[in-house]
Scaffold this motif. Structure first.
Motif, PDB file in Angstrom:
ATOM      1  N   ASP A   1      -4.500  -0.311  -0.382  1.00  0.00           N
ATOM      2  CA  ASP A   1      -5.168   0.838  -0.906  1.00  0.00           C
ATOM      3  C   ASP A   1      -6.242   0.555  -1.794  1.00  0.00           C
ATOM      4  O   ASP A   1      -6.121   0.092  -3.130  1.00  0.00           O
ATOM      5  CB  ASP A   1      -4.430   1.810  -1.423  1.00  0.00           C
ATOM      6  N   SER A   2      -7.695   0.665  -1.765  1.00  0.00           N
ATOM      7  CA  SER A   2      -8.629   0.128  -2.486  1.00  0.00           C
ATOM      8  C   SER A   2      -8.619   0.669  -3.851  1.00  0.00           C
ATOM      9  O   SER A   2      -9.049   0.121  -4.907  1.00  0.00           O
ATOM     10  CB  SER A   2      -9.953   0.246  -1.912  1.00  0.00           C
ATOM     11  N   SER A   3      -8.062   2.116  -4.064  1.00  0.00           N
ATOM     12  CA  SER A   3      -8.171   2.646  -5.245  1.00  0.00           C
ATOM     13  C   SER A   3      -7.268   2.068  -6.183  1.00  0.00           C
ATOM     14  O   SER A   3      -6.814   2.375  -7.231  1.00  0.00           O
ATOM     15  CB  SER A   3      -7.743   4.025  -5.218  1.00  0.00           C
ATOM     16  N   LEU A   4      -6.152   1.081  -5.748  1.00  0.00           N
ATOM     17  CA  LEU A   4      -5.312   0.433  -6.539  1.00  0.00           C
ATOM     18  C   LEU A   4      -5.598  -1.067  -6.773  1.00  0.00           C
ATOM     19  O   LEU A   4      -4.963  -1.827  -7.306  1.00  0.00           O
ATOM     20  CB  LEU A   4      -3.971   0.406  -5.566  1.00  0.00           C
ATOM     21  N   ASN A   5      -6.990  -1.274  -6.236  1.00  0.00           N
ATOM     22  CA  ASN A   5      -7.508  -2.746  -6.831  1.00  0.00           C
ATOM     23  C   ASN A   5      -7.301  -2.954  -8.058  1.00  0.00           C
ATOM     24  O   ASN A   5      -7.143  -4.126  -8.558  1.00  0.00           O
ATOM     25  CB  ASN A   5      -8.900  -2.771  -6.078  1.00  0.00           C
ATOM     26  N   ASP A   6      -7.930  -2.282  -8.978  1.00  0.00           N
ATOM     27  CA  ASP A   6      -7.958  -2.329 -10.469  1.00  0.00           C
ATOM     28  C   ASP A   6      -6.606  -2.536 -11.017  1.00  0.00           C
ATOM     29  O   ASP A   6      -6.485  -3.327 -11.986  1.00  0.00           O
ATOM     30  CB  ASP A   6      -8.787  -1.246 -10.987  1.00  0.00           C
ATOM     31  N   LEU A   7      -5.620  -1.772 -10.468  1.00  0.00           N
ATOM     32  CA  LEU A   7      -4.252  -1.932 -11.007  1.00  0.00           C
ATOM     33  C   LEU A   7      -3.738  -3.396 -10.694  1.00  0.00           C
ATOM     34  O   LEU A   7      -3.298  -4.229 -11.762  1.00  0.00           O
ATOM     35  CB  LEU A   7      -3.581  -0.992 -10.378  1.00  0.00           C
ATOM     36  N   GLY A   8      -4.252  -4.020  -9.513  1.00  0.00           N
ATOM     37  CA  GLY A   8      -3.940  -5.190  -9.322  1.00  0.00           C
ATOM     38  C   GLY A   8      -4.621  -6.378 -10.383  1.00  0.00           C
ATOM     39  O   GLY A   8      -3.923  -7.205 -10.728  1.00  0.00           O
ATOM     40  N   TYR A   9      -5.818  -5.869 -10.529  1.00  0.00           N
ATOM     41  CA  TYR A   9      -6.447  -7.028 -11.625  1.00  0.00           C
ATOM     42  C   TYR A   9      -5.826  -6.843 -12.943  1.00  0.00           C
ATOM     43  O   TYR A   9      -5.928  -7.746 -13.742  1.00  0.00           O
ATOM     44  CB  TYR A   9      -7.967  -6.529 -11.580  1.00  0.00           C
TER      45      TYR A   9
ATOM     46  N   THR B   1       4.011  -9.038  -3.445  1.00  0.00           N
ATOM     47  CA  THR B   1       4.086  -7.700  -3.741  1.00  0.00           C
ATOM     48  C   THR B   1       2.930  -6.767  -3.036  1.00  0.00           C
ATOM     49  O   THR B   1       1.975  -7.123  -3.375  1.00  0.00           O
ATOM     50  CB  THR B   1       3.745  -7.591  -5.472  1.00  0.00           C
ATOM     51  N   PHE B   2       3.723  -6.093  -2.092  1.00  0.00           N
ATOM     52  CA  PHE B   2       2.646  -5.210  -1.200  1.00  0.00           C
ATOM     53  C   PHE B   2       2.797  -3.987  -2.121  1.00  0.00           C
ATOM     54  O   PHE B   2       3.598  -3.186  -2.629  1.00  0.00           O
ATOM     55  CB  PHE B   2       3.701  -4.767  -0.002  1.00  0.00           C
ATOM     56  N   ILE B   3       1.486  -3.512  -2.121  1.00  0.00           N
ATOM     57  CA  ILE B   3       1.229  -2.072  -2.781  1.00  0.00           C
ATOM     58  C   ILE B   3       0.405  -0.986  -1.998  1.00  0.00           C
ATOM     59  O   ILE B   3      -0.614  -1.875  -1.311  1.00  0.00           O
ATOM     60  CB  ILE B   3       0.572  -2.275  -4.402  1.00  0.00           C
ATOM     61  N   ASN B   4       0.707   0.123  -1.708  1.00  0.00           N
ATOM     62  CA  ASN B   4      -0.013   0.996  -0.884  1.00  0.00           C
ATOM     63  C   ASN B   4       0.332   2.317  -1.418  1.00  0.00           C
ATOM     64  O   ASN B   4       0.966   2.521  -2.387  1.00  0.00           O
ATOM     65  CB  ASN B   4      -0.160   0.880   0.474  1.00  0.00           C
ATOM     66  N   SER B   5      -0.310   3.388  -0.783  1.00  0.00           N
ATOM     67  CA  SER B   5       0.134   4.737  -1.324  1.00  0.00           C
ATOM     68  C   SER B   5       0.479   5.675   0.173  1.00  0.00           C
ATOM     69  O   SER B   5       0.211   5.192   1.256  1.00  0.00           O
ATOM     70  CB  SER B   5      -1.329   5.172  -1.786  1.00  0.00           C
ATOM     71  N   SER B   6       1.400   6.492  -0.164  1.00  0.00           N
ATOM     72  CA  SER B   6       2.084   7.345   0.623  1.00  0.00           C
ATOM     73  C   SER B   6       1.110   8.514   1.239  1.00  0.00           C
ATOM     74  O   SER B   6       1.374   9.043   2.255  1.00  0.00           O
ATOM     75  CB  SER B   6       3.231   7.955  -0.094  1.00  0.00           C
TER      76      SER B   6
ATOM     77  N   ASN C   1      -1.295   1.844   7.124  1.00  0.00           N
ATOM     78  CA  ASN C   1       0.166   2.031   6.960  1.00  0.00           C
ATOM     79  C   ASN C   1       0.933   1.191   8.143  1.00  0.00           C
ATOM     80  O   ASN C   1       1.880   0.479   7.627  1.00  0.00           O
ATOM     81  CB  ASN C   1       0.866   3.183   6.788  1.00  0.00           C
ATOM     82  N   ALA C   2       0.633   1.517   9.281  1.00  0.00           N
ATOM     83  CA  ALA C   2       1.212   0.850  10.543  1.00  0.00           C
ATOM     84  C   ALA C   2       1.071  -0.880  10.306  1.00  0.00           C
ATOM     85  O   ALA C   2       1.815  -1.585  10.578  1.00  0.00           O
ATOM     86  CB  ALA C   2       0.520   1.148  11.522  1.00  0.00           C
ATOM     87  N   GLN C   3      -0.081  -1.356   9.838  1.00  0.00           N
ATOM     88  CA  GLN C   3      -0.438  -2.758   9.627  1.00  0.00           C
ATOM     89  C   GLN C   3       0.299  -3.375   8.564  1.00  0.00           C
ATOM     90  O   GLN C   3       0.921  -4.253   8.616  1.00  0.00           O
ATOM     91  CB  GLN C   3      -2.062  -2.927   9.681  1.00  0.00           C
ATOM     92  N   CYS C   4       0.398  -2.315   7.361  1.00  0.00           N
ATOM     93  CA  CYS C   4       1.324  -2.936   6.222  1.00  0.00           C
ATOM     94  C   CYS C   4       2.812  -3.069   6.684  1.00  0.00           C
ATOM     95  O   CYS C   4       3.366  -4.316   6.487  1.00  0.00           O
ATOM     96  CB  CYS C   4       1.178  -2.155   5.139  1.00  0.00           C
ATOM     97  N   ASN C   5       3.192  -2.225   7.450  1.00  0.00           N
ATOM     98  CA  ASN C   5       4.578  -2.117   7.942  1.00  0.00           C
ATOM     99  C   ASN C   5       4.764  -3.340   8.986  1.00  0.00           C
ATOM    100  O   ASN C   5       5.950  -3.913   8.923  1.00  0.00           O
ATOM    101  CB  ASN C   5       5.020  -0.882   8.500  1.00  0.00           C
ATOM    102  N   ALA C   6       3.866  -3.676   9.987  1.00  0.00           N
ATOM    103  CA  ALA C   6       4.004  -4.694  10.690  1.00  0.00           C
ATOM    104  C   ALA C   6       4.052  -6.033   9.853  1.00  0.00           C
ATOM    105  O   ALA C   6       4.566  -6.789  10.319  1.00  0.00           O
ATOM    106  CB  ALA C   6       2.845  -4.535  11.599  1.00  0.00           C
ATOM    107  N   THR C   7       3.245  -6.202   8.901  1.00  0.00           N
ATOM    108  CA  THR C   7       3.222  -7.503   8.177  1.00  0.00           C
ATOM    109  C   THR C   7       4.542  -7.542   7.461  1.00  0.00           C
ATOM    110  O   THR C   7       5.151  -8.751   7.363  1.00  0.00           O
ATOM    111  CB  THR C   7       2.239  -7.222   7.147  1.00  0.00           C
TER     112      THR C   7
ATOM    113  N   PHE D   1       5.795  -1.670  -3.252  1.00  0.00           N
ATOM    114  CA  PHE D   1       5.718  -0.376  -4.088  1.00  0.00           C
ATOM    115  C   PHE D   1       4.636   0.540  -3.554  1.00  0.00           C
ATOM    116  O   PHE D   1       3.490   0.268  -3.040  1.00  0.00           O
ATOM    117  CB  PHE D   1       5.074  -0.799  -5.639  1.00  0.00           C
ATOM    118  N   VAL D   2       5.335   1.715  -3.460  1.00  0.00           N
ATOM    119  CA  VAL D   2       4.408   2.853  -2.791  1.00  0.00           C
ATOM    120  C   VAL D   2       4.136   3.867  -3.644  1.00  0.00           C
ATOM    121  O   VAL D   2       4.987   4.246  -4.316  1.00  0.00           O
ATOM    122  CB  VAL D   2       5.295   3.437  -1.546  1.00  0.00           C
ATOM    123  N   PHE D   3       2.886   4.396  -3.861  1.00  0.00           N
ATOM    124  CA  PHE D   3       2.375   5.214  -4.810  1.00  0.00           C
ATOM    125  C   PHE D   3       1.983   6.610  -4.265  1.00  0.00           C
ATOM    126  O   PHE D   3       1.461   6.653  -2.973  1.00  0.00           O
ATOM    127  CB  PHE D   3       1.011   4.579  -5.488  1.00  0.00           C
TER     128      PHE D   3
END
Length: 381
Positions: A244-252, A297-302, A332-338, A352-354
Motif C-alpha cells: 500500500d503506497s500510503s504506507l511507504n513513509d511508515l516503512g521509511y 514484514t508484510f504490510i498492507n491495508s484492509s 491483496n490476492a497477490q500479497c496473499n499468494a506471496t 501487519f494489516v491496517f
C-alpha cells in the motif's frame, strides 16, 4: 491489526532456541517495565497522554489559518510526520510539503506549491545545525516570505537554527534534549505539524494502556523473540514488503528506527524497503531462491475501495477472472499468494494489516515498533 498472523510462527514451530528466547524476552520486558516506572526511559514520556508539549493551543491556532504547511527536516526529524500525513492524507484538508533531501530539482518542487503566500514554514532539527535542512531553507525562501510564518523546532542551544530564529523573529518550540530524532514522532517535532493538520494528538498516545493490554504485550514479546532468534542465526536482513503506497513513509520511518538504533558496535539489523507487487517482477526470485539471510514484514491495508474496477472490454478470454475486480482485491490476492509460497518454502515473515481508520491505530504501531526496538537493543547489548 495485532493478530496471530503477525508472528513468525511458521518458522519457529518446535524451535527450542525460540522458546528459550521467549523466556529471555519476558525477563527483559519485566526489567524494562521497572525502568519505565522509575522514569529511567525519559524519551518514552512523549508516548504518554500526560506529556506536556512545549507549544500552546494559541500557537496552534495562530498557524492553523494557513492553507499550506511546508516542513524542512532530515531523518527522524521529519519521517514520523511524513508517515502520519501519508496515512491520513485523505482526511487532512491542508496541503503539506516535505523538503527532506538535497535535490537539484528543489526549485521544481517549490514551484508546485500553489498559494505560497498562504503557507507556514516548520523547520525541525534537534541539534539546530543540520546542514541539509538549513541548505534547503536558504535555497528557495526569502525573508519577506518567512516573516511571521516561521516555526523552528530545535534544542535551546547556541546553533545555526537559533540564529535564524532570532533573525526572523520565528516561533521557537523546544526539541527536548532527551528525545532522539528517530523516537520523536509523538513529541513536539511530530505533533506540532500534526496539530496544524487537524488531527487529534492525544489519540496517538496510549503507552500506559498498551503495556497493560495482554494481546499487545504477547504480540510484542513473540515478535522480539522471533527477530532476536533470527539475528542469533545470522539472518540479519529485514525486508519490509509493502503493498500500500500510503504506507511507504511508515516503512521509511521504521527503516531509520531499526538501522540507527541497532547498527552499533559491529551489530545490527539491515532494514530493506521493498514494494509489492512491483518487486515481484524484480526481486521475488531472489527472495524465494536466493540466500536464506532475510526475514520479511508484510504490510498492507484492509480497506477496499471500488474506484478502479477492471472492465471486461479489453480483458482477453484467458483472463476473464479479472473482470469487475477492483484494484485493491488484486493487490491483496497477490500479497496473499506471496505469503502462501513463503510458507511453503519456510521463509520467515509476519504480516501487519491496517484499517487506516484512526489515530489510535497508527499510534499503536509507532509504540509497538519503538518498544520492539528498545527490547532488541537490550537483548543485543
Amino acid at each position: 491489526m495485532l493478530k496471530k498472523d503477525n508472528f513468525f510462527k511458521n518458522y519457529f514451530v518446535n524451535s527450542r532456541r525460540y522458546y528459550e528466547n521467549i523466556k529471555k524476552v519476558k525477563k527483559t520486558y519485566s526489567s524494562f517495565l521497572v525502568d519505565l516506572k522509575n522514569f529511567k526511559i525519559p524519551l518514552l514520556e512523549s508516548y504518554e497522554k500526560d506529556y506536556k508539549f512545549n507549544f500552546s493551543t494559541a500557537t496552534v491556532k495562530k498557524f492553523s489559518k494557513y492553507k499550506n504547511i511546508i516542513i524542512f527536516g532530515m531523518g527522524g526529524s521529519i519521517l514520523g510526520t511524513k508517515s502520519i500525513y501519508s496515512f491520513f492524507k485523505k482526511k487532512i484538508k491542508k496541503e503539506v510539503f516535505f523538503f527532506d533531501n538535497l535535490d537539484s530539482n528543489l526549485n521544481l518542487e517549490y514551484k508546485k506549491i500553489k498559494n505560497i503566500n498562504n503557507s507556514c514554514f516548520i523547520v525541525v532539527s534537534k541539534s539546530g545545525n543540520t546542514l541539509e535542512t538549513i541548505t534547503n531553507l536558504g535555497t528557495v525562501f526569502s525573508k519577506t516570505l518567512l516573516k511571521n510564518k516561521l516555526i523552528i523546532i530545535t534544542e535551546i542551544t547556541d546553533s545555526a537554527l537559533m540564529a535564524i530564529a532570532n533573525k526572523y523573529d520565528a516561533e521557537i518550540i523546544e526539541h527536548k534534549e532527551f528525545i532522539g530524532g528517530r523516537y520523536s514522532v509523538l513529541s513536539e517535532s511530530g505533533m506540532f505539524p500534526v496539530a496544524l493538520m487537524g488531527l487529534n494528538l492525544m489519540k496517538f498516545k496510549n503507552l500506559k494502556t498498551l503495556i497493560k493490554n495482554k494481546n499487545f504485550v504477547s504480540s510484542l514479546i513473540q515478535n522480539v523473540a522471533g527477530i532476536y532468534t533470527l539475528q542469533l542465526n545470522r539472518i540479519n536482513n529485514s525486508v519490509i514488503l509493502n503493498y500500500d503506497s500510503s504506507l511507504n513513509d511508515l516503512g521509511y520511518w521504521y527503516q531509520q528506527l531499526i538501522a540507527e538504533s541497532l547498527g552499533k558496535q559491529g551489530k545490527g539489523i539491515n532494514p530493506i524497503l521493498s514494494f509489492g507487487p512491483k518487486d515481484h517482477h524484480s526481486l521475488l526470485q531472489l527472495y524465494l531462491d536466493g540466500p536464506k539471510d532475510k526475514f520479511f514484514t508484510f504490510i498492507n491495508s484492509s480497506k477496499v475501495e471500488n474506484k478502479f474496477k477492471i472492465t471486461g472490454d479489453i480483458i482477453p478470454s484467458n483472463m476473464r477472472f479479472l473482470k469487475n475486480k477492483n484494484l485493491e482485491f488484486i493487490i491483496n490476492a497477490q500479497c496473499n499468494a506471496t505469503k502462501n509460497i513463503f510458507k511453503s518454502k519456510n521463509i520467515p515473515f509476519r504480516h501487519f494489516v491496517f484499517n487506516k481508520n484512526n489515530e489510535e491505530e497508527l499510534g499503536m504501531i509507532f509504540t509497538f515498533f519503538v518498544l520492539e526496538t528498545i527490547l532488541l537493543a537490550r537483548l543485543m547489548n
